[in-house]
Design a protein around this motif. Sequence first.
Motif, PDB file in Angstrom:
ATOM      1  N   ASP A   1      11.253  11.963   4.593  1.00 59.61           N
ATOM      2  CA  ASP A   1      12.616  12.018   5.112  1.00 59.61           C
ATOM      3  C   ASP A   1      12.588  12.562   6.547  1.00 59.61           C
ATOM      4  N   PRO A   2      13.582  12.237   7.379  1.00 63.55           N
ATOM      5  CA  PRO A   2      13.588  12.755   8.751  1.00 63.55           C
ATOM      6  C   PRO A   2      13.468  14.279   8.856  1.00 63.55           C
ATOM      7  N   ASP A   3      13.910  15.013   7.819  1.00 63.63           N
ATOM      8  CA  ASP A   3      13.784  16.477   7.873  1.00 63.63           C
ATOM      9  C   ASP A   3      12.425  16.961   7.361  1.00 63.63           C
ATOM     10  N   GLY A   4      11.520  16.008   7.031  1.00 61.37           N
ATOM     11  CA  GLY A   4      10.171  16.367   6.603  1.00 61.37           C
ATOM     12  C   GLY A   4       9.974  16.455   5.107  1.00 61.37           C
ATOM     13  N   THR A   5      11.053  16.362   4.316  1.00 66.16           N
ATOM     14  CA  THR A   5      10.886  16.415   2.865  1.00 66.16           C
ATOM     15  C   THR A   5      10.383  15.072   2.346  1.00 66.16           C
ATOM     16  N   LEU A   6       9.683  15.143   1.228  1.00 69.97           N
ATOM     17  CA  LEU A   6       9.174  13.932   0.599  1.00 69.97           C
ATOM     18  C   LEU A   6      10.239  13.364  -0.326  1.00 69.97           C
ATOM     19  N   HIS A   7      10.337  12.046  -0.357  1.00 73.12           N
ATOM     20  CA  HIS A   7      11.334  11.370  -1.177  1.00 73.12           C
ATOM     21  C   HIS A   7      10.633  10.235  -1.920  1.00 73.12           C
ATOM     22  N   SER A   8      10.715  10.249  -3.245  1.00 76.42           N
ATOM     23  CA  SER A   8      10.078   9.212  -4.067  1.00 76.42           C
ATOM     24  C   SER A   8      11.119   8.424  -4.828  1.00 76.42           C
ATOM     25  N   ARG A   9      10.801   7.147  -5.034  1.00 74.49           N
ATOM     26  CA  ARG A   9      11.671   6.285  -5.827  1.00 74.49           C
ATOM     27  C   ARG A   9      10.836   5.160  -6.437  1.00 74.49           C
ATOM     28  N   PRO A  10      11.301   4.635  -7.602  1.00 71.95           N
ATOM     29  CA  PRO A  10      10.568   3.526  -8.221  1.00 71.95           C
ATOM     30  C   PRO A  10      10.789   2.229  -7.443  1.00 71.95           C
ATOM     31  N   MET A  11       9.735   1.464  -7.350  1.00 72.75           N
ATOM     32  CA  MET A  11       9.787   0.163  -6.676  1.00 72.75           C
ATOM     33  C   MET A  11       9.059  -0.849  -7.556  1.00 72.75           C
ATOM     34  N   ALA A  12       9.633  -2.042  -7.685  1.00 78.89           N
ATOM     35  CA  ALA A  12       8.991  -3.109  -8.456  1.00 78.89           C
ATOM     36  C   ALA A  12       7.793  -3.637  -7.676  1.00 78.89           C
ATOM     37  N   SER A  13       6.658  -3.704  -8.345  1.00 79.70           N
ATOM     38  CA  SER A  13       5.427  -4.177  -7.704  1.00 79.70           C
ATOM     39  C   SER A  13       5.422  -5.685  -7.572  1.00 79.70           C
ATOM     40  N   GLN A  14       4.682  -6.154  -6.589  1.00 83.17           N
ATOM     41  CA  GLN A  14       4.541  -7.589  -6.385  1.00 83.17           C
ATOM     42  C   GLN A  14       3.876  -8.222  -7.587  1.00 83.17           C
ATOM     43  N   ASP A  15       4.107  -9.486  -7.764  1.00 80.96           N
ATOM     44  CA  ASP A  15       3.465 -10.253  -8.823  1.00 80.96           C
ATOM     45  C   ASP A  15       2.126 -10.732  -8.269  1.00 80.96           C
ATOM     46  N   PHE A  16       1.022 -10.218  -8.814  1.00 78.98           N
ATOM     47  CA  PHE A  16      -0.295 -10.565  -8.284  1.00 78.98           C
ATOM     48  C   PHE A  16      -0.681 -12.000  -8.606  1.00 78.98           C
ATOM     49  N   LYS A  17       0.054 -12.651  -9.485  1.00 77.25           N
ATOM     50  CA  LYS A  17      -0.205 -14.068  -9.735  1.00 77.25           C
ATOM     51  C   LYS A  17       0.374 -14.913  -8.610  1.00 77.25           C
ATOM     52  N   ALA A  18       1.437 -14.414  -7.989  1.00 78.84           N
ATOM     53  CA  ALA A  18       2.094 -15.158  -6.920  1.00 78.84           C
ATOM     54  C   ALA A  18       1.381 -14.971  -5.582  1.00 78.84           C
ATOM     55  N   LEU A  19       0.654 -13.880  -5.429  1.00 81.66           N
ATOM     56  CA  LEU A  19       0.046 -13.580  -4.138  1.00 81.66           C
ATOM     57  C   LEU A  19      -1.259 -12.838  -4.355  1.00 81.66           C
ATOM     58  N   GLU A  20      -2.330 -13.367  -3.824  1.00 79.85           N
ATOM     59  CA  GLU A  20      -3.637 -12.710  -3.911  1.00 79.85           C
ATOM     60  C   GLU A  20      -3.612 -11.435  -3.078  1.00 79.85           C
ATOM     61  N   PHE A  21      -4.148 -10.350  -3.619  1.00 82.41           N
ATOM     62  CA  PHE A  21      -4.159  -9.077  -2.909  1.00 82.41           C
ATOM     63  C   PHE A  21      -5.175  -9.121  -1.772  1.00 82.41           C
ATOM     64  N   ASP A  22      -4.675  -8.920  -0.562  1.00 83.83           N
ATOM     65  CA  ASP A  22      -5.527  -8.956   0.626  1.00 83.83           C
ATOM     66  C   ASP A  22      -5.573  -7.610   1.353  1.00 83.83           C
ATOM     67  N   GLY A  23      -5.078  -6.582   0.697  1.00 85.25           N
ATOM     68  CA  GLY A  23      -5.020  -5.263   1.322  1.00 85.25           C
ATOM     69  C   GLY A  23      -3.603  -4.852   1.656  1.00 85.25           C
ATOM     70  N   ASP A  24      -2.642  -5.759   1.457  1.00 92.30           N
ATOM     71  CA  ASP A  24      -1.227  -5.462   1.687  1.00 92.30           C
ATOM     72  C   ASP A  24      -0.464  -5.580   0.374  1.00 92.30           C
ATOM     73  N   LEU A  25       0.414  -4.618   0.129  1.00 93.01           N
ATOM     74  CA  LEU A  25       1.302  -4.661  -1.023  1.00 93.01           C
ATOM     75  C   LEU A  25       2.713  -4.914  -0.515  1.00 93.01           C
ATOM     76  N   TRP A  26       3.485  -5.684  -1.269  1.00 87.84           N
ATOM     77  CA  TRP A  26       4.811  -6.114  -0.839  1.00 87.84           C
ATOM     78  C   TRP A  26       5.873  -5.644  -1.823  1.00 87.84           C
TER      79      TRP A  26
END
Length: 170
Positions: A30-55
């Motif tokens: 966060d801009p004030d330096g605190t950490l902020h976590s939230r759940p995010m849906a992971s990419q479908d690895f069948k749709a995109l080969e992992f090349d070092g980037d996660l979407w």
Amino acid sequence: MSSHTEDKSDKKLLSDKIKDIRMAMMTTVDPDGTLHSRPMASQDFKALEFDGDLWFMTYASSHKVTEVQQHQQVNLSYSKPGDNLYVSVTGTAQLVRDRQKIKDLWNPIYKTWFPNGEDDPDIALLKVHVNSAEYWDAPSGKMGFLSIITKGLASHGEKPAGEDVKLDIH
């Protein structure tokens, strides 16, 4: 910590560890330096080969995008408790407004978070370029976990079975 001696590249190994985990916890600063976590849906690895980037799909107007624009370092935590598998990924995030990439990565399940669909003009992507990752893998199931606890209690300070492996994803 265990050394990584398998034939697989670190990118392939990371992909294999997280490919079936649908949700990750993304931590930003966060801009004030605190950490902020939230759940995010992971990419479908069948749709995109992992090349070092996660979407990840996001709204361009979201608070996490503001955080990433000020501090690009993020952490992604993946867990599969039933298998005693835990993965921590460190990388740099950036906002990407590529309509074709959004269409390529779109999954109908995303309609849960983005009810106006993939053509919503506020939908964008967070691309996380993975710098490093670490995973902890132990025998799975209740018996495997019980074995870890039992060995830990009986070992008088020795490390229980399992792996702690650091991956270099450059």
